[in-house]
Design an enzyme around this catalytic site. Structure first.
Site, mmCIF file in Angstrom:
data_model
loop_
_atom_site.group_PDB
_atom_site.id
_atom_site.type_symbol
_atom_site.label_atom_id
_atom_site.label_comp_id
_atom_site.label_asym_id
_atom_site.label_seq_id
_atom_site.Cartn_x
_atom_site.Cartn_y
_atom_site.Cartn_z
ATOM 1 N N ILE A 92 0.897 -1.331 0.135
ATOM 2 C CA ILE A 92 0.074 0.082 -0.081
ATOM 3 C C ILE A 92 0.806 1.223 0.011
ATOM 4 C CG2 ILE A 92 -0.213 -0.152 2.506
ATOM 5 C CD1 ILE A 92 -3.124 1.078 1.926
ATOM 6 N N THR A 99 2.439 6.931 1.668
ATOM 7 C CA THR A 99 3.332 8.029 2.065
ATOM 8 C C THR A 99 4.039 8.629 1.001
ATOM 9 O OG1 THR A 99 3.668 6.751 4.277
ATOM 10 C CG2 THR A 99 5.348 8.479 3.681
ATOM 11 N N GLY A 146 7.039 14.143 0.891
ATOM 12 C CA GLY A 146 6.506 15.238 1.254
ATOM 13 C C GLY A 146 5.577 15.234 2.484
ATOM 14 N N PRO A 193 -8.018 1.077 11.570
ATOM 15 C CA PRO A 193 -8.178 0.353 12.835
ATOM 16 C C PRO A 193 -7.590 -1.183 12.811
ATOM 17 C CG PRO A 193 -9.842 1.557 12.575
ATOM 18 C CD PRO A 193 -9.123 1.652 11.209
ATOM 19 N N GLU A 230 -5.233 -2.572 10.471
ATOM 20 C CA GLU A 230 -3.845 -2.323 10.624
ATOM 21 C C GLU A 230 -3.245 -2.009 11.876
ATOM 22 O OE1 GLU A 230 -2.573 0.363 7.606
ATOM 23 O OE2 GLU A 230 -0.361 0.460 8.342
ATOM 24 N N HIS A 261 21.522 -7.312 29.473
ATOM 25 C CA HIS A 261 22.315 -8.244 28.504
ATOM 26 C C HIS A 261 23.728 -7.550 28.730
ATOM 27 C CE1 HIS A 261 19.058 -10.250 26.933
ATOM 28 N NE2 HIS A 261 19.569 -11.071 26.424
ATOM 29 N N GLY A 262 23.952 -6.323 29.250
ATOM 30 C CA GLY A 262 25.167 -5.659 29.264
ATOM 31 C C GLY A 262 25.891 -5.502 27.768
ATOM 32 N N GLY A 304 2.155 3.133 10.416
ATOM 33 C CA GLY A 304 0.824 2.815 10.838
ATOM 34 C C GLY A 304 0.129 3.795 11.429
ATOM 35 N N GLY A 305 0.993 5.178 11.520
ATOM 36 C CA GLY A 305 0.493 6.455 12.484
ATOM 37 C C GLY A 305 1.190 6.369 13.512
HETATM 38 C C1 LIG Z 1 9.905 0.941 7.591
HETATM 39 C C2 LIG Z 1 8.957 1.700 7.219
HETATM 40 C C3 LIG Z 1 7.777 1.064 6.358
HETATM 41 C C4 LIG Z 1 6.813 1.732 5.954
HETATM 42 N N1 LIG Z 1 5.673 1.271 5.226
HETATM 43 C C5 LIG Z 1 4.810 2.077 4.620
HETATM 44 C C6 LIG Z 1 3.988 1.575 3.575
HETATM 45 O O1 LIG Z 1 4.059 0.382 3.201
HETATM 46 N N2 LIG Z 1 3.059 2.361 2.997
HETATM 47 C C7 LIG Z 1 3.050 3.512 3.354
HETATM 48 O O2 LIG Z 1 2.198 4.266 2.707
HETATM 49 N N3 LIG Z 1 3.847 4.216 4.549
HETATM 50 C C8 LIG Z 1 4.894 3.503 5.099
HETATM 51 N N4 LIG Z 1 5.564 3.913 5.871
HETATM 52 C C9 LIG Z 1 5.724 5.413 6.248
HETATM 53 C C10 LIG Z 1 5.099 5.620 7.620
HETATM 54 O O3 LIG Z 1 3.691 5.306 7.509
HETATM 55 C C11 LIG Z 1 5.351 7.003 7.836
HETATM 56 O O4 LIG Z 1 6.818 7.210 7.994
HETATM 57 C C12 LIG Z 1 4.477 7.539 9.055
HETATM 58 O O5 LIG Z 1 3.299 7.402 8.772
HETATM 59 C C13 LIG Z 1 5.162 8.944 9.617
HETATM 60 O O6 LIG Z 1 5.099 9.827 8.566
HETATM 61 P P1 LIG Z 1 6.459 10.626 8.194
HETATM 62 O O7 LIG Z 1 7.480 9.830 8.177
HETATM 63 O O8 LIG Z 1 6.201 11.587 7.021
HETATM 64 O O9 LIG Z 1 6.661 11.615 9.364
HETATM 65 P P2 LIG Z 1 5.922 13.012 9.693
HETATM 66 O O10 LIG Z 1 4.655 13.160 9.428
HETATM 67 O O11 LIG Z 1 6.931 14.108 9.140
HETATM 68 O O12 LIG Z 1 6.295 13.061 11.289
HETATM 69 C C14 LIG Z 1 7.414 13.520 11.968
HETATM 70 C C15 LIG Z 1 7.103 13.860 13.447
HETATM 71 O O13 LIG Z 1 6.268 14.930 13.714
HETATM 72 C C16 LIG Z 1 4.955 14.452 14.219
HETATM 73 N N5 LIG Z 1 3.630 14.966 14.259
HETATM 74 C C17 LIG Z 1 3.089 14.972 12.869
HETATM 75 N N6 LIG Z 1 1.946 15.408 12.914
HETATM 76 C C18 LIG Z 1 1.859 15.833 14.153
HETATM 77 C C19 LIG Z 1 0.628 16.286 14.736
HETATM 78 N N7 LIG Z 1 -0.494 16.658 14.108
HETATM 79 N N8 LIG Z 1 0.963 16.446 16.147
HETATM 80 C C20 LIG Z 1 1.856 16.146 16.689
HETATM 81 N N9 LIG Z 1 3.025 15.659 16.344
HETATM 82 C C21 LIG Z 1 2.797 15.382 14.850
HETATM 83 C C22 LIG Z 1 5.312 12.722 14.000
HETATM 84 O O14 LIG Z 1 4.419 12.087 14.990
HETATM 85 C C23 LIG Z 1 6.590 12.429 14.051
HETATM 86 O O15 LIG Z 1 7.252 12.612 15.362
HETATM 87 C C24 LIG Z 1 6.795 3.063 6.193
HETATM 88 C C25 LIG Z 1 7.677 3.788 7.026
HETATM 89 C C26 LIG Z 1 8.986 2.975 7.557
HETATM 90 C C27 LIG Z 1 10.093 3.717 8.114
#
Ligand SMILES: Cc1cc2nc3c(=O)[nH]c(=O)nc-3n(C[C@H](O)[C@H](O)[C@H](O)COP(=O)(O)OP(=O)(O)OC[C@H]3O[C@@H](n4cnc5c(N)ncnc54)[C@H](O)[C@@H]3O)c2cc1C
Length: 380
Positions: A125, A128, A131, A241, A243, A339-340, A364-365
């Site tokens: 899926i 992301t 940007g 939910p 997920e 485990h040190g 997943g959020g």
């Molecule tokens: C290993 C891996 C696998 C993934 N797999 C998928 C996938 O299969 N499909 C997919 O679509 N995506 C995937 N993702 C993306 C993932 O879901 C996002 O990285 C995640 O939702 C956070 O988005 P971002 O990285 O843009 O962080 P940002 O949205 O830029 O957030 C940065 C920080 O700001 C905080 N923040 C943002 N908005 C708010 C708010 N309103 N209030 C307070 N704090 C806030 C966040 O909590 C975070 O700490 C994957 C990511 C990784 C690393």
């Protein structure tokens, strides 16, 4: 037991456990070195009946709508810990498949569902983008209607199964409206204009491929639209939910596995003439973690029961997700400490569990987004 598992569930659990032991653990190190699973694992899992339980019989599945089976798969894979980390069956069964079973026309079901059961089709899926992640309304990949096709341009990042995946649910912008401008398209990876970027280098989950995807004038038939145009945001919100529940099952199982391994370790390792297990600090830390995991398992089971009845709310799934995944990270961290220096060595499972766990509070959020959902539910 509290979820009401029946004898079929127990048999199924035995079968998953032996699959993990025989087909995953012996090959896992190789997949970690390759930074990618062997896609043949999916067809093997398909043959063993580990994929696509909810797919109706008419489309090649068993037609079992019972999340307890999904939970058993996630439970067993995660309990094996670092030796089976990054196995994306939950992505296939729990995260992406519901879009294909619940939101598709009969024609679409016939095209896509059979392969998801056999494992010939590997799902992903793509929400992301470089940007935007947390804020789905920031999605900029465009899909412009041209006759009976959409012309799609844009890029996605961090997409799990990005290298192995053959069928993706892709969130696109079909109009400027913040929420009603999003739609979901099903994209086959051999569509001209679809290209995979590099396999991203992560700190953990090395067996899982995570990639950028780029779409350049990619023509996707309108017949691949999921539901109606403009419904994408609501479709995503509807499915998140489950997920989050699935991620929580993984969190609790993995943390329980780490605790069991650590209990073994502290009995074997000695300092100052006694086993590490003899120090009051060790005993208190493990007693605290065991108590928290007991709470987590009870809470999780309650949410699974609710979900099986179709009653799990987005807010409760959000509470569960942030709390269990933060607990998983804490358990891995505190067990590593016990485990040190060996806890810092990759050859020790706890070291890998520590880095593998870290993503759980992000994808997943994020924890912060989960708390905003909970706060909104509290009316603030
Ligand atoms: C290993 C891996 C696998 C993934 N797999 C998928 C996938 O299969 N499909 C997919 O679509 N995506 C995937 N993702 C993306 C993932 O879901 C996002 O990285 C995640 O939702 C956070 O988005 P971002 O990285 O843009 O962080 P940002 O949205 O830029 O957030 C940065 C920080 O700001 C905080 N923040 C943002 N908005 C708010 C708010 N309103 N209030 C307070 N704090 C806030 C966040 O909590 C975070 O700490 C994957 C990511 C990784 C690393």
């Amino acid at each position: 037991m509290t979820i009401g598992y029946e004898s079929e569930h127990h048999q199924f659990r035995d079968s998953v456990r032996s699959f993990v032991r025989e087909r995953i653990v012996p090959h896992h190190e190789q997949w970690e070195n390759d930074s990618c699973l062997d896609p043949a694992l999916f067809t093997e899992a398909g043959k063993r009946g580990l994929l696509g339980f909810s797919v109706p019989e008419a489309y090649g599945g068993p037609g079992v709508e019972d999340f307890r089976y999904n939970a058993i798969v996630v439970d067993e894979v995660n309990r094996a810990g670092a030796a089976a980390a990054g196995i994306a069956f939950s992505l296939q069964n729990d995260v992406v498949l519901p879009y294909l079973t619940d939101m598709t026309t009969p024609d679409q079901k016939a095209r896509w569902l059979p392969g998801t059961v056999t494992g010939e089709t590997i799902l992903g899926i793509a929400m992301t983008e470089p940007g935007t992640g947390s804020d789905l309304t920031g999605i900029r990949t465009t899909a412009v209607r041209d006759g009976d096709h959409y012309v799609v341009n844009g890029s996605k990042t961090f997409i799990s199964n990005g290298q192995n995946g053959t069928l993706f649910v892709v969130a696109v912008r079909t109009s400027a409206d913040k929420h009603k401008g999003l739609s979901l398209l099903i994209v086959e990876s051999d569509t001209p204009g679809f290209s995979r970027g590099r396999n991203l280098e992560k700190i953990g989950l090395h067996a899982q491929d995570t990639s950028e995807l780029t779409f350049t004038d990619m023509r996707v038939p309108v017949a691949n639209l999921l539901g109606e145009e403009g419904q994408g945001f609501y479709q995503l919100v509807h499915n998140l939910p489950q997920e989050r529940l699935s991620l929580s099952v993984g969190a609790v199982s993995a943390a329980e596995g780490v605790l069991v391994q650590t209990l073994e370790y502290v009995k074997e390792r000695s300092a100052f003439g006694q086993p590490i297990a003899g120090f009051q600090n060790t005993r208190f830390v493990l007693a605290e973690l065991a108590t928290e995991l007991d709470l987590a398992r009870t809470y999780l089971d309650d949410c699974i029961r609710q979900h099986v009845r179709g009653e799990l709310t987005p807010a409760r799934a959000a509470r569960l997700k942030w709390w269990t995944t933060e607990l998983q990270v804490r358990v891995a961290d505190r067990c590593l400490q016990l485990h040190g220096g060996y806890g810092y060595m990759r050859e020790y499972a706890v070291a890998r569990a520590f880095v593998d766990a870290r993503i759980q509070t992000i994808y997943g959020g994020t924890t912060e987004i989960m708390k905003t959902i909970v706060a909104k539910d509290l009316g603030i």
